[in-house]
Design a protein around this motif. Structure first.
Motif, mmCIF file in Angstrom:
data_model
loop_
_atom_site.group_PDB
_atom_site.id
_atom_site.type_symbol
_atom_site.label_atom_id
_atom_site.label_comp_id
_atom_site.label_asym_id
_atom_site.label_seq_id
_atom_site.Cartn_x
_atom_site.Cartn_y
_atom_site.Cartn_z
ATOM 1 N N PHE A 24 6.484 1.201 -0.078
ATOM 2 C CA PHE A 24 5.968 1.337 -1.442
ATOM 3 C C PHE A 24 6.523 0.241 -2.354
ATOM 4 C CE2 PHE A 24 5.362 3.199 -5.618
ATOM 5 C CZ PHE A 24 4.135 3.831 -5.496
ATOM 6 N N LEU A 25 7.824 -0.033 -2.227
ATOM 7 C CA LEU A 25 8.443 -1.072 -3.058
ATOM 8 C C LEU A 25 7.888 -2.460 -2.720
ATOM 9 C CD1 LEU A 25 12.177 0.086 -3.138
ATOM 10 C CD2 LEU A 25 10.500 0.172 -4.999
ATOM 11 N N LEU A 26 7.705 -2.720 -1.423
ATOM 12 C CA LEU A 26 7.176 -4.024 -1.027
ATOM 13 C C LEU A 26 5.770 -4.244 -1.578
ATOM 14 C CD1 LEU A 26 8.378 -4.286 2.685
ATOM 15 C CD2 LEU A 26 9.210 -5.596 0.724
ATOM 16 N N ILE A 27 4.960 -3.184 -1.543
ATOM 17 C CA ILE A 27 3.595 -3.308 -2.054
ATOM 18 C C ILE A 27 3.599 -3.540 -3.562
ATOM 19 C CG2 ILE A 27 1.443 -2.041 -2.429
ATOM 20 C CD1 ILE A 27 1.934 -0.682 0.263
ATOM 21 N N LYS A 28 4.467 -2.809 -4.267
ATOM 22 C CA LYS A 28 4.515 -2.944 -5.718
ATOM 23 C C LYS A 28 5.090 -4.286 -6.160
ATOM 24 C CE LYS A 28 2.649 0.908 -6.750
ATOM 25 N NZ LYS A 28 1.322 0.941 -7.414
ATOM 26 N N LEU A 29 6.025 -4.823 -5.390
ATOM 27 C CA LEU A 29 6.646 -6.095 -5.748
ATOM 28 C C LEU A 29 5.822 -7.297 -5.301
ATOM 29 C CD1 LEU A 29 10.382 -5.268 -4.898
ATOM 30 C CD2 LEU A 29 9.311 -5.356 -7.162
ATOM 31 N N ALA A 30 4.819 -7.069 -4.465
ATOM 32 C CA ALA A 30 3.984 -8.171 -3.982
ATOM 33 C C ALA A 30 3.136 -8.729 -5.131
ATOM 34 C CB ALA A 30 3.084 -7.692 -2.849
ATOM 35 N N PRO A 31 2.848 -10.011 -5.113
ATOM 36 C CA PRO A 31 2.008 -10.598 -6.174
ATOM 37 C C PRO A 31 0.578 -10.069 -6.092
ATOM 38 C CG PRO A 31 2.414 -12.199 -4.433
ATOM 39 C CD PRO A 31 3.290 -11.018 -4.131
ATOM 40 N N GLY A 32 -0.043 -9.935 -7.241
ATOM 41 C CA GLY A 32 -1.413 -9.444 -7.274
ATOM 42 C C GLY A 32 -1.510 -8.146 -8.050
ATOM 43 N N ASP A 33 -2.728 -7.789 -8.417
ATOM 44 C CA ASP A 33 -2.974 -6.583 -9.192
ATOM 45 C C ASP A 33 -4.249 -5.939 -8.665
ATOM 46 O OD1 ASP A 33 -3.278 -4.591 -11.007
ATOM 47 O OD2 ASP A 33 -3.250 -5.861 -12.787
ATOM 48 N N PRO A 34 -4.176 -4.688 -8.184
ATOM 49 C CA PRO A 34 -5.386 -4.045 -7.641
ATOM 50 C C PRO A 34 -6.482 -3.878 -8.680
ATOM 51 C CG PRO A 34 -3.574 -2.468 -7.859
ATOM 52 C CD PRO A 34 -2.995 -3.827 -8.073
ATOM 53 N N ILE A 35 -6.121 -3.840 -9.958
ATOM 54 C CA ILE A 35 -7.126 -3.672 -11.002
ATOM 55 C C ILE A 35 -8.078 -4.861 -11.052
ATOM 56 C CG2 ILE A 35 -7.433 -3.474 -13.512
ATOM 57 C CD1 ILE A 35 -6.530 -0.940 -12.197
ATOM 58 N N GLN A 59 2.505 3.741 -15.186
ATOM 59 C CA GLN A 59 3.779 4.439 -15.150
ATOM 60 C C GLN A 59 4.822 3.611 -14.392
ATOM 61 O OE1 GLN A 59 3.620 8.628 -14.221
ATOM 62 N NE2 GLN A 59 1.410 8.708 -14.597
ATOM 63 N N PRO A 60 6.115 3.943 -14.574
ATOM 64 C CA PRO A 60 7.173 3.233 -13.818
ATOM 65 C C PRO A 60 6.991 3.411 -12.316
ATOM 66 C CG PRO A 60 8.109 4.519 -15.618
ATOM 67 C CD PRO A 60 6.663 4.902 -15.533
ATOM 68 N N ILE A 61 7.577 2.490 -11.549
ATOM 69 C CA ILE A 61 7.396 2.501 -10.098
ATOM 70 C C ILE A 61 7.884 3.808 -9.486
ATOM 71 C CG2 ILE A 61 8.143 1.426 -7.936
ATOM 72 C CD1 ILE A 61 8.084 -1.239 -9.276
ATOM 73 N N ILE A 283 -3.063 0.958 2.528
ATOM 74 C CA ILE A 283 -1.912 0.288 3.143
ATOM 75 C C ILE A 283 -0.783 1.276 3.387
ATOM 76 C CG2 ILE A 283 -0.170 -1.510 2.832
ATOM 77 C CD1 ILE A 283 -2.178 -2.994 1.063
ATOM 78 N N MET A 284 -0.487 2.113 2.412
ATOM 79 C CA MET A 284 0.587 3.095 2.555
ATOM 80 C C MET A 284 0.269 4.101 3.648
ATOM 81 S SD MET A 284 3.151 2.452 0.668
ATOM 82 C CE MET A 284 3.950 4.033 0.966
ATOM 83 N N ALA A 285 -0.978 4.548 3.712
ATOM 84 C CA ALA A 285 -1.359 5.525 4.731
ATOM 85 C C ALA A 285 -1.250 4.927 6.138
ATOM 86 C CB ALA A 285 -2.784 6.018 4.476
ATOM 87 N N ILE A 286 -1.700 3.687 6.294
ATOM 88 C CA ILE A 286 -1.619 3.034 7.597
ATOM 89 C C ILE A 286 -0.158 2.819 7.994
ATOM 90 C CG2 ILE A 286 -2.093 0.875 8.824
ATOM 91 C CD1 ILE A 286 -4.721 0.725 7.368
ATOM 92 N N THR A 287 0.694 2.472 7.027
ATOM 93 C CA THR A 287 2.126 2.299 7.312
ATOM 94 C C THR A 287 2.733 3.590 7.830
ATOM 95 O OG1 THR A 287 2.289 0.627 5.573
ATOM 96 C CG2 THR A 287 4.340 1.617 6.347
ATOM 97 N N LEU A 288 2.412 4.707 7.190
ATOM 98 C CA LEU A 288 2.954 5.999 7.632
ATOM 99 C C LEU A 288 2.431 6.383 9.009
ATOM 100 C CD1 LEU A 288 3.022 8.296 4.464
ATOM 101 C CD2 LEU A 288 4.925 7.218 5.649
ATOM 102 N N PHE A 289 1.129 6.227 9.218
ATOM 103 C CA PHE A 289 0.559 6.597 10.513
ATOM 104 C C PHE A 289 1.099 5.701 11.628
ATOM 105 C CE2 PHE A 289 -2.486 9.080 8.130
ATOM 106 C CZ PHE A 289 -2.839 10.092 9.009
ATOM 107 N N SER A 290 1.300 4.422 11.345
ATOM 108 C CA SER A 290 1.874 3.528 12.350
ATOM 109 C C SER A 290 3.304 3.939 12.674
ATOM 110 C CB SER A 290 1.850 2.081 11.842
ATOM 111 O OG SER A 290 0.533 1.653 11.579
ATOM 112 N N SER A 291 4.059 4.341 11.662
ATOM 113 C CA SER A 291 5.433 4.794 11.892
ATOM 114 C C SER A 291 5.458 6.063 12.734
ATOM 115 C CB SER A 291 6.129 5.040 10.553
ATOM 116 O OG SER A 291 6.136 3.880 9.755
#
Length: 316
Positions: A24-35, A59-61, A283-291
């Motif tokens: 989650f932190l890596l995704i939030k700190l990555a450059p870019g904005d989903p909006i 909201q805050p991270i 991305i988060m869902a795939i990360t969890l399922f892969s784990s």
């Protein structure tokens, strides 16, 4: 054994929790904005902010993570920002393709690597052994995406024997068609594993052939084939199970690259597409399922240990 399995599952809970925080932190700190995927040149800035607020991105991270975790615990993986579809439905659709590709490549690796490793051990330092080791070094060294592109060029473009992308031919619905589409990507995933497995099996077989029990079997008149496949093979399988457990992360990671090269409609292709479009719920869902797949794979390896070696089961 039941207590061991239960303990492993309980240990997996904090591990998944830590993985989710890091991802989650890596995704939030990555450059870019989903909006930015929704913004058009004529859109009002107030509309952009309302959209950001509706997605909880204002909201805050840590609050975003808490809200996401609450939804995950209730089985709600959210909706894709790009396709607007439920993320869980998208994952469930892709899992069979990824598991099928990984399972086929793993089965192919074992079918080829076990007998090849044992034969090269018996024929140590012969021409056959040197040729097999030469190809094993190639398999360990070459990148998977390059090997995949070479297979597409030779077998699809030049020879026209196999399809180059996808999982099915349009208008065709047969198992043989799926198998033809899976030959090249499964070969790419299996090639490196065959090389690694063969090297380990070869060295393990050489060690076993020097053990006293092998010499005793020869003294009783047992043939080399009987000793190799009835006695040595059982002891060789233990390190093979260890290697399989260690290679599962490579299979999952390799599936992302291989599925992208061959447009195989699995989790890997979905993950790469979601990363480029910054579709962070997917991305988060795939990360969890892969784990989860990695944890289950290692748990299966532990169970196989007890099947191959009863002494481990007794100690457990």
């Amino acid at each position: 054994m039941k207590k061991v399995i239960l303990k492993r599952f309980l240990n997996a809970i904090p591990l998944l929790f830590i993985i989710s925080i890091i991802a989650f932190l890596l995704i939030k700190l990555a450059p870019g904005d989903p909006i930015q995927s929704f913004v058009t040149p004529d859109m009002n800035p107030d509309d952009v902010e309302r959209m950001r607020k509706s997605l909880g991105l204002d909201q805050p991270i840590y609050m975003q993570y808490i809200l996401w975790l609450q939804n995950i615990l209730t089985g709600n993986f959210g909706y894709s920002i790009i396709t607007k579809r439920p993320v869980l439905d998208m994952i469930i659709e892709r899992i069979p393709a990824t598991l099928g590709l990984m399972g086929a490549s793993l089965l192919l690796s074992l079918i080829i690597a076990i007998p090849l490793g044992m034969i090269t051990a018996v024929k140590k330092n012969t021409i056959f052994d040197r040729i097999a080791n030469f190809f094993a070094y190639i398999g360990i060294s070459i990148p998977g995406f390059w090997f995949g592109l070479m297979l597409i060029y030779v077998f699809s473009l030049q020879l026209g024997l196999l399809p180059s992308m996808g999982m099915r031919t349009v208008g065709t619905d047969s198992i043989w068609d799926v198998m033809k589409h899976g030959i090249l990507p499964a070969t790419v995933l299996a090639f490196q594993n065959i090389s690694v497995y063969m090297r380990y099996i070869r060295s393990s077989t050489i060690r076993q052939l020097d053990e006293d029990y092998v010499q005793i079997q020869y003294a009783y008149g047992a043939s080399k084939r009987h000793v190799l496949f009835n006695h040595v093979l059982r002891n060789v399988l233990l390190p093979v199970i260890t290697i399989i457990g260690l290679s599962i992360p490579n299979l999952v990671g390799g599936a992302f690259i291989t599925e992208t090269v061959f447009s195989w409609p699995g989790l890997g292709l979905l993950g790469v597409t979601s990363i480029f479009s910054f579709d962070y719920p997917v991305i988060m869902a795939i990360t969890l399922f892969s784990s989860v797949m990695l944890i289950l794979g290692n748990l299966i390896a532990d169970i196989l240990y007890s099947v191959v070696d009863p002494r481990i089961r007794l100690r457990g």
